[in-house]
Design a protein around this motif. Structure first.
Motif, PDB file in Angstrom:
ATOM      1  N   CYS B 291     -37.970 -79.852 -34.993  1.00 45.98           N
ATOM      2  CA  CYS B 291     -38.400 -79.269 -36.254  1.00 45.98           C
ATOM      3  C   CYS B 291     -38.510 -77.754 -36.122  1.00 45.98           C
ATOM      4  N   ALA B 293     -40.382 -74.901 -37.554  1.00 44.36           N
ATOM      5  CA  ALA B 293     -41.552 -74.664 -38.390  1.00 44.36           C
ATOM      6  C   ALA B 293     -41.664 -73.180 -38.665  1.00 44.36           C
ATOM      7  N   GLN B 300     -35.526 -69.072 -41.894  1.00 43.37           N
ATOM      8  CA  GLN B 300     -35.065 -70.459 -41.793  1.00 43.37           C
ATOM      9  C   GLN B 300     -33.833 -70.711 -42.663  1.00 43.37           C
ATOM     10  N   SER B 463     -39.095 -77.366 -41.937  1.00 45.11           N
ATOM     11  CA  SER B 463     -40.186 -77.713 -42.837  1.00 45.11           C
ATOM     12  C   SER B 463     -41.224 -76.607 -42.890  1.00 45.11           C
ATOM     13  N   GLU B 468     -46.040 -82.456 -42.061  1.00 40.27           N
ATOM     14  CA  GLU B 468     -44.711 -82.984 -41.811  1.00 40.27           C
ATOM     15  C   GLU B 468     -44.250 -82.578 -40.415  1.00 40.27           C
ATOM     16  N   VAL B 469     -44.485 -81.303 -40.098  1.00 42.60           N
ATOM     17  CA  VAL B 469     -44.076 -80.801 -38.798  1.00 42.60           C
ATOM     18  C   VAL B 469     -44.743 -81.607 -37.687  1.00 42.60           C
ATOM     19  N   SER B 473     -41.882 -84.640 -36.182  1.00 45.78           N
ATOM     20  CA  SER B 473     -41.004 -84.088 -35.157  1.00 45.78           C
ATOM     21  C   SER B 473     -41.368 -84.555 -33.751  1.00 45.78           C
ATOM     22  N   ILE B 476     -41.148 -78.993 -31.577  1.00 41.77           N
ATOM     23  CA  ILE B 476     -41.297 -77.996 -32.641  1.00 41.77           C
ATOM     24  C   ILE B 476     -40.845 -76.632 -32.129  1.00 41.77           C
ATOM     25  N   VAL B 478     -41.033 -72.782 -33.416  1.00 36.91           N
ATOM     26  CA  VAL B 478     -41.647 -71.989 -34.475  1.00 36.91           C
ATOM     27  C   VAL B 478     -40.806 -70.742 -34.709  1.00 36.91           C
TER      28      VAL B 478
END
Lengths: 312, 516, 380
Positions: B291, B293, B300, B463, B468-469, B473, B476, B478
């Protein structure tokens, strides 16, 4: 050479007036493709006044009356564009195209009907009107000028001051750039767009008259204004929607148009370039400029997009 | 407490749009000099309520009072006359005008026929000094930062001597430093006697600045609380209506070989002159959900566009299944096994005026399964669409021939997911796949992502939602200001730690090879 | 059951919208006739409405001869509309098409079908230009097309008048030579239609135009190419996301639109309806602009274009039968212009009604979906 200068001045004023008209409309957010039609209607109104009151009014009042008639007719005709584009949020290019076609057809019908009535219903089907243009023209030095030169210069300055130095100009421009922002500070976007369109009708109608009257004394309305409205559109783009740049672009385009006019009659004919070639040149020039400047065009951001208060 | 303590009261406001009740009997009372937060999830009716107060909408029923007297607000002019000002989520600034011109627009000072900006300029400079709103009045809006643009919006309100200031999700577009500064400015304004309404769904901001908070959920009024008597957990519970815990039912990941390898990707921004994505490198393996984040607008979108071919990258390489796809076209990437659930389903995901079945083959209409010699096999398309509709439970008025525009958001999204998953991709790129959807749809989509992973596919999820993150996932990454600033594992980290990374407060030097 | 009903009502609404435009246009025409001469107004109006049927069979023959090119320019505008482009350049493409047809006929004496192909190619080139400008310089196709309308007109007049590429201009008539006299094989065959209608220029052009309309219909609705074009027209971003090359499609769409206009000019001049006049042609051919109302009335449906074109030439021919003692044939042009003006927003009204139906349906579907979700949860 004098001839070239004469025609250049004549055409430059016309192109500038009409392009300034287009500028006001587009700066308020409405694409005005109907300039050609507005010119034809304005020209028709002015010349009808000349034809009807030609013998009865004094030359100076005739000049004033016919000029006002042309501008007012253009303004009223432009309301049709405003109604469809602003009130009904219709496609601005389609509406404008319709008005161009309507103007030529209506002008021919009106002139023919007028001629027919004047001839006592003899079935005359001439779409031409003749008139006297002496009152519009004066001589200073070796050149003859027409009254529209003065009007044009005054209106250019007025346009600039209006657009950049008054609150009305600020408001009008905001409607063409970001109507939601204008609305959020209480500016009536519809009203200002109507104002932009009507100013463009005023200048376009005047420009149509200024195109027809000084150069010839008979006009065939079947040809409308021979594409001058579209040329003015090109002038406006070339001038990047700014008054003085438009004036400069108008002079530039007018030179080509004048060359076309005198091509066959002067020493230029040795170049064997016919008027068609000169006529083409301003259009080609504006396409080149368009292609080169498209990356950072100064076109109003919201032009062509109908403003809908409800949609955010 | 007497009624006159309230500068603005919105009593029993109901607003109906065709088919939905955006506000259902909502009451909000604002005290003079307070910062009052308005909290709710996306679609809870916050913006509608504020638009009513600002005169953009008229309520279906209910009453607005100012200082205890009933008022009618029919348009922004009325709001302005009542000294109500608003900083909109999308700024209402004319890009090619100067800051000063934007501030005076609508109430321009004139001398005779002409604009006279000198007095206005002095007033603006005085105001920006007083409240610490640093901005050059002569700068052109398109040349200044988003933070400065927001300050221009605030100055616009102050210039109009507004007393009630509405901020509609003001922090969504700001950098952490700018957020901090904004919080300071808001407190300053309240201290000077301005009353502030602050729309947000970020709990930290409320805890830090607000005095009181009114919570809305699905258009309904839930309650108003004093911040000093409450906790984040309590607010959160009121906002979502249950304890936030969509634990996704899944086994630990069993990642296998690397399928996507990104090396030093750099993508220029369309918004500003800097790069939106800066030198990003990482890998994604089969059988894991990675993910990305981050707070909205940290690169993103540009990253995903560069990965799927919608935008060009200026530096770096992308390897997919071992092949270099850096210069591959969108179609080639799609064919090679990348599926993309786009961020904006209306902009990219669907042709809204096409039917559902036409949209179902949007990525595959050229396949010999659906065309022969350039002619579309109508029967095959219909059968395919019907299978997907059935299998993924996509609901619509008229089945395959429903115009996509007429479908609900959740079902539009399901259609996209069906289409993208059914391509059987090796890598599924899902960008905010649950945005704006109801809980049922969210759970469904999460389970689909996990199912893909369990089938040995790689999933790259982008996301903005912390829950959700954390829940979906396996790993992660970031993203902050275009860089990967940290690699975290949901079972070894906390939301708080993740938040620190997302806000740029914490940053690791992440190795280029991030395999485990 | 349900599905059929909605389709019908949407289709019926479209036809209704077009009919409203036509009706209002005709009423405006009637008012104009009244203003000019109240006594003769009804007679004049009848002549316009009767159109080609006023003077059988000749009138019908000339309606058909006029319809063929009009179908083509209508298709040209409609085709571009499908890709989200407004082809105001049909007039210029038509002008170039005329040059192609005349050059191949008068100078090269080519057979009619080759002349037609030449017309198509010449038009295609002129259509491609605004497409290229739009795709690669991001210049609005309307502006480019307007500029190239005039460039094309001046260029064609220059070439024909000066005889740059061959002798086409007849000093005596101040027009181009009649094709029939110079190269009979370049005239589109009439297969006896001329004797049926007692005309000189009713050829199989009308059948060619109808066949092309059907082909265009198939291309737009049944092929992957049409699918791509429409996707670009509806949503450029989604088309890009689907891997469709939008630039290529913009250029292709305009090129095809230009080709269709070019064929239109070919059908007109190769049928010998009229000759090109490079001296008086300071205005662009109306046939090109009249493609716009045709496409609008037909809602860009290629089959609808056939009927819309028939209608427009019907009243244009009818206008020609107005007694010039009282009226002007251009009244028909006024009616057509009024119809386009109305089309610009009456179609919006139709869109509004369709959206209303759609949003009602959507709410119903949402409610349904919600209910089902809840049911599902209850069961789980």
């Amino acid at each position: 050479m004098f001839l070239l200068l004469k025609y250049t001045l004549l055409y430059a004023v016309v192109l500038m007036l009409v392009a300034l008209g287009g500028m006001f409309s587009e700066r308020s957010g409405v694409i005005n493709i109907a300039l050609e039609g507005i010119m034809a209607i304005g020209g028709l109104a002015g010349i009808l006044v000349l034809s009807i009151f030609g013998g009865t009014l004094s030359p100076s009042s005739l000049v004033v009356l016919s000029i006002l008639a042309s501008a007012l007719a253009g303004m009223i005709y432009s309301l049709l564009l405003g109604f469809s584009a602003i009130t009904l949020k219709a496609d601005q290019t389609i509406g404008g195209t319709a008005l161009n076609m309507l103007a030529t057809a209506a002008a021919v019908v009106i002139v023919k009907a007028y001629n027919n009535a004047a001839g006592g219903g003899n079935g005359s089907a001439s779409s031409k009107l003749s008139y006297s243009n002496n009152a519009f023209i004066f001589t200073a030095g070796p050149l003859t000028y027409n009254i529209f030169l003065i009007i044009g210069i005054v209106l250019l300055i007025v346009s600039y001051v209006f657009l950049y130095k008054t609150k009305y100009g600020l408001r009008l421009r905001s409607c063409g750039e970001h109507p939601q922002a204008a609305d959020s500070v209480g500016i009536n976007v519809y009203k200002w767009r109507y104002a932009g369109v009507m100013i463009s009708g005023f200048l376009g109608g005047l420009g149509g008259f200024a195109y027809i009257v000084p150069s010839v004394s008979i006009w065939n309305f079947e040809v409308g204004v021979t594409g001058f409205g579209f040329l003015a559109l090109a002038v406006m783009i070339f001038g990047q929607w700014k008054p003085f740049r438009i004036a400069a672009a108008a002079v530039f385009f007018a030179i080509f148009k004048s060359l076309a006019n005198i091509a066959d009659a002067t020493a230029l004919s040795n170049l064997h370039l016919s008027q068609n070639i000169y006529n083409m040149m301003p259009f080609i020039a504006s396409m080149i400029i368009l292609a080169l400047t498209s990356k950072n065009s100064q076109a109003p951001k919201a032009e062509g997009i109908p403003y809908d208060k409800g949609a955010r | 407490m007497g009624n006159n303590d309230y500068i603005i009261e919105m009593l029993n406001i109901t607003k109906e749009f065709p088919g939905i009740k955006a506000n259902d009997n909502v009451t909000l009372q604002l005290k003079k000099g307070e910062i009052h937060a308005l909290l709710g999830e996306n679609g809870a009716g916050k913006s509608t309520l504020m638009s009513i107060l600002f005169g953009l909408y008229q309520p279906t029923s209910g009453m607005i009072k100012k200082n205890g007297k009933e008022v009618k607000i029919n348009n922004p002019n009325d709001a302005n006359a009542l000294n109500i000002g608003m900083v909109h989520q999308h700024f209402k600034l004319v890009e090619c005008f100067s800051v000063l011109d934007n501030i005076i627009l609508g109430i321009e000072p004139t001398k005779g026929l002409f604009l006279s900006k000198k007095g206005a300029r002095d007033k603006v400079v005085a105001l920006s000094d007083k409240y610490g709103l640093k901005v050059d009045p002569d700068a052109i809006i398109s040349d200044i930062t988003v933070g400065m643009q927001q300050r221009t919006e605030i100055l616009k309100m102050l210039y109009r001597d507004n007393e009630i200031l509405i901020f509609d999700e003001p922090t969504a577009v700001l950098t952490p430093q700018e957020i901090e500064e904004l919080m300071k400015i808001m407190k300053n304004l309240a201290k000077e006697g301005k009353s502030i309404l602050f729309i947000t769904h970020k709990l930290n901001e409320i805890m830090e600045t607000a005095d009181r908070c009114t919570i809305l959920r699905k258009g309904k009024y839930i309650g108003t609380v004093d911040i000093k008597d409450t906790t984040k957990e309590e607010l959160s519970k009121m906002m979502v209506g249950r304890n936030v815990n969509f634990k996704v039912d899944k086994q630990p990941a069993k990642p296998t070989e690397t399928v996507l390898k990104i090396e030093n990707m750099t993508v220029p921004s369309k918004m500003h002159k800097n790069n939106a994505v800066k030198n990003v490198s990482f890998n994604v393996r089969r059988g894991e959900i990675v993910c990305i984040a981050g707070i909205d607008g940290n690169g993103q979108t540009e990253f995903v566009h560069a990965l799927t071919g919608l935008e060009k990258m200026t530096e770096g390489k992308i390897f997919f299944d071992g092949a270099d796809i850096t210069n591959a076209s969108i179609r080639e990437r799609s064919k090679s096994g990348i599926s993309h659930i786009p961020e904006d389903r209306h902009k990219h995901g669907l042709v809204l005026d096409y039917t559902l079945e036409q949209n179902m083959v949007l990525q595959r209409y050229w396949d010999t399964e659906f065309q022969k010699g350039g002619f579309i096999k109508q029967g095959a398309v219909r059968a395919f669409a019907e299978r997907l509709i059935d299998q993924y439970d996509v609901r619509s008025g008229q089945g395959p021939i429903t115009i996509a525009r007429s479908m609900s958001g959740g079902n539009q999204q399901k259609a996209i997911i069906a289409r993208e998953i059914d391509k059987n991709p090796d890598l599924l790129v899902a960008v905010q796949p649950t945005r704006g959807l109801d809980v049922g749809a969210i759970e469904y989509i999460h389970s689909q992502l996990v199912a893909q992973r369990d089938k040995g596919k790689a999933v790259l999820l982008v996301s903005l939602e912390l829950d959700e993150v954390m829940n979906v996932s396996d790993r992660i990454l970031v993203m902050y200001e275009g860089e990967i600033v940290g690699q975290l594992y949901p079972d070894k980290t906390t939301v708080e730690e993740l938040g620190l990374y997302m806000a740029g407060a914490k940053k690791d030097v992440v190795p280029a090879e991030m395999n485990s | 059951m349900k599905k059929k009903k909605v389709d019908l009502s949407s289709g019926a609404l479209s036809v209704l919208a077009s009919l409203i435009c036509i009706a209002v246009g005709l009423i405006v025409g009637l008012i104009i006739l009244y203003c000019i001469n109240a006594e003769q107004a009804i007679d004049g109006f009848t002549r316009i409405v009767k159109g080609g049927f006023y003077l059988m069979p000749k009138g019908l023959g000339s309606v058909l001869a006029q319809t063929a090119p009009l179908i083509m320019t209508g298709l040209s505008v409609a085709f571009a509309f499908k890709t989200g482009l407004f082809n105001i350049g049909a007039a210029g493409q038509y002008t170039l098409g005329a040059l192609g047809a005349l050059y191949f006929a008068l100078v090269l004496h080519a057979p009619w079908w080759l002349c037609l192909i030449a017309a198509m190619l010449f038009g295609a080139v002129w259509g491609a230009i605004p497409g290229l400008f739009k795709a690669y310089f991001n210049v609005n196709e309307v502006i480019t097309a307007i500029m190239f309308n005039w460039i094309g007109l001046y260029a064609v007049n220059e070439i024909i008048y000066k005889g740059t590429i061959g002798d086409m201009y007849d000093m005596k008539t101040t027009k181009t030579y009649t094709i029939r006299s110079v190269s009979a094989g370049s005239v589109i065959p009439d297969l006896g239609l001329n004797s049926v209608f007692n005309t000189k220029s009713t050829t199989i052009a009308i059948f060619i135009a109808i066949a092309i309309a059907i082909i265009v219909y198939i291309v737009i609705n049944k092929t992957t190419f049409g699918y791509e074009l429409k996707a670009c027209g509806h949503n450029k971003d989604a088309a890009k996301y689907a891997g469709i090359n939008d630039k290529k499609n913009i250029v292709l769409s305009m090129t095809i639109a230009g080709a269709l206009s070019g064929i239109g000019a070919g059908l007109y001049y190769l049928s010998g309806v009229a000759e090109w006049n490079p001296q008086v042609s300071t205005a662009l051919p109306a046939m090109g602009f009249n493609g716009i109302p045709v496409a609008l009335l037909a809602l860009s449906n290629p089959i609808g274009v056939i009927f819309a074109a028939l209608f427009v030439s019907h009243i244009t021919v009818g206008g020609g039968y107005l007694p010039t003692k009282y009226f002007q044939p251009e009244i028909a042009d006024v009616i057509i212009a009024v119809i386009i003006y109305l089309c610009a927003f009456v179609m919006l009204f139709k869109g509004f009604v369709v959206n209303m139906i759609a949003s009602k349906r959507k709410n119903a579907a949402d409610a349904n979906a919600e209910k089902k979700t809840n049911d599902g949860k209850g069961a789980a």
